[in-house]
Design a protein around this motif. Sequence first.
Motif, PDB file in Angstrom:
ATOM      1  N   GLU A   1      39.223  48.967  45.765  1.00  0.00           N
ATOM      2  CA  GLU A   1      39.315  48.661  44.325  1.00  0.00           C
ATOM      3  C   GLU A   1      40.744  48.877  43.821  1.00  0.00           C
ATOM      4  N   VAL A   2      41.363  49.971  44.290  1.00  0.00           N
ATOM      5  CA  VAL A   2      42.729  50.282  43.853  1.00  0.00           C
ATOM      6  C   VAL A   2      43.676  49.177  44.323  1.00  0.00           C
ATOM      7  N   ARG A   3      43.517  48.782  45.621  1.00  0.00           N
ATOM      8  CA  ARG A   3      44.411  47.743  46.184  1.00  0.00           C
ATOM      9  C   ARG A   3      44.237  46.429  45.415  1.00  0.00           C
ATOM     10  N   GLU A   4      42.990  46.053  45.227  1.00  0.00           N
ATOM     11  CA  GLU A   4      42.713  44.790  44.509  1.00  0.00           C
ATOM     12  C   GLU A   4      43.321  44.833  43.113  1.00  0.00           C
ATOM     13  N   ASN A   5      43.130  45.991  42.446  1.00  0.00           N
ATOM     14  CA  ASN A   5      43.639  46.137  41.079  1.00  0.00           C
ATOM     15  C   ASN A   5      45.166  46.035  41.039  1.00  0.00           C
ATOM     16  N   ILE A   6      45.826  46.652  42.021  1.00  0.00           N
ATOM     17  CA  ILE A   6      47.300  46.609  42.042  1.00  0.00           C
ATOM     18  C   ILE A   6      47.788  45.180  42.273  1.00  0.00           C
ATOM     19  N   ILE A   7      47.180  44.497  43.255  1.00  0.00           N
ATOM     20  CA  ILE A   7      47.620  43.120  43.552  1.00  0.00           C
ATOM     21  C   ILE A   7      47.335  42.202  42.365  1.00  0.00           C
ATOM     22  N   PHE A   8      46.151  42.396  41.776  1.00  0.00           N
ATOM     23  CA  PHE A   8      45.762  41.581  40.626  1.00  0.00           C
ATOM     24  C   PHE A   8      46.753  41.779  39.467  1.00  0.00           C
TER      25      PHE A   8
END
Length: 431
Positions: free
Chosen positions: A167-174
């Motif tokens: 979730e953290v990775r997705e949020n950062i990339i997003f």
Amino acid sequence: MSFIVAIDGPAGTGKGTVTPALAEKFNLMYMDTGATYRCVTLRLLNEKVDFKETEKIKEILKSIKIDFDENNNFFLDGKDVTKEIRSKRVTENVSQVSHLLEVRLAMVDLQRKLSEGKNVILEGRDIGTNVFPNADVKIYLDASVEERVKRRIKQNKEKGIEMTEEEVRENIIFRDTNDKNNEIAPLKQAEDAIYIDSSDLTIKQVINKISKIIKKNKAKHDRMEKGYIMTEETTFKKFRRKCVKGILAGVYHIFYRVEKIGSENINTDEGIIICSKHVNSIDAAGIVLLNKRYIRFIAKHDLYRFKSLGWLGHLFNIIPVKRNTSDLKSIKMCLKALKDKEALGIFPEGTRNGIEKNADVKNGAAFLAYKAKVKIVPVGINGTFKLFSKVVFNYGTPIDVNDYKTDSPDWIDHATEEIMKQILELSKIKK
Ligand code: DC
């Protein structure tokens, strides 16, 4: 004049840790601009406003009250929301909210207002490019995605925020994609920002790196501010000025064959403005050094950034002016000098060979002459300033701007046009 430090960069690069530490170290007010967008997001979510409801959002922005204290606690309409604005639901929506034009305009306005008259360090995405494009220090802090994921997970744990690594990775990339594609104020490095990649640096190393930059620029900033405080006109200062003027005039005569025409036009007992053609960086020196009359030039305030030039600036009481702003301090200093019957040197072109570069001719000289009721002496310059070449300084007949004073509000532009025309005519003299 405030000292402003802008720290921009994507989420999770360490801005939130580094910036408050630097604020404390340099006694600056710390502003987390991302938190202002988070506050708006929280209020919109609480009121269940659809982000497309522009009118409703505009209404909310009119009444919203966002504030923060020295410990970076944020208050939304008087309520402490420090923890709430870091919640998952706010984090998931803030990027979208920060893209709304009305929200951006209101937040940029708020950030500028809250910084007014203060020495401040702001962290965000568009500080150096949009909020304070003239910031004294601009840093673009970056780090690899993997490093940022690691850091965010650690931070979330400390703050008790539950999010999986994915979730953290997705949020950062997003958010990276969203921030960089923000149509109104995209996340990008300002041309004059210093790029720092913090992936392999400890927090302490990043702080040390930025500290060095701040220290250097703060010293320059302080020197520029001191330019507005003239040192006392003691007998010793006058004596030193006379000596330095004599020596530099001698050097000038060695390097150039100078011819002066009509320089008696500036020898009056009255205040006077000398409006000269500006061809290079030492033409003002030719006017100041090679005339008996004491002449103070107006120069861009950056001159005081440099130690040696600042020293000369103080010795010759050069009046600093900030470009492209209505520099009231500078105007007051000029009017006072003219009231004291001094001679002021101004380049109406504003920049070297401004006419040739199609720059707008500045009407400050005509304005000052009108306000202080003094005349303007136009000066043409003819010469290439190649070493040992001939340079002609051609002083024209004094102009009274009141001759141009009409009821029309643009009389000052006509007067300026005429002054510039005469300067150019006077510059045509044969070598
Ligand atoms: O730094 P942060 O994660 O708290 O920022 C929250 C959001 O606000 C982020 O998605 C980008 C946006 N933001 C912005 O658009 N401009 C700023 N100056 C600061 C943040």
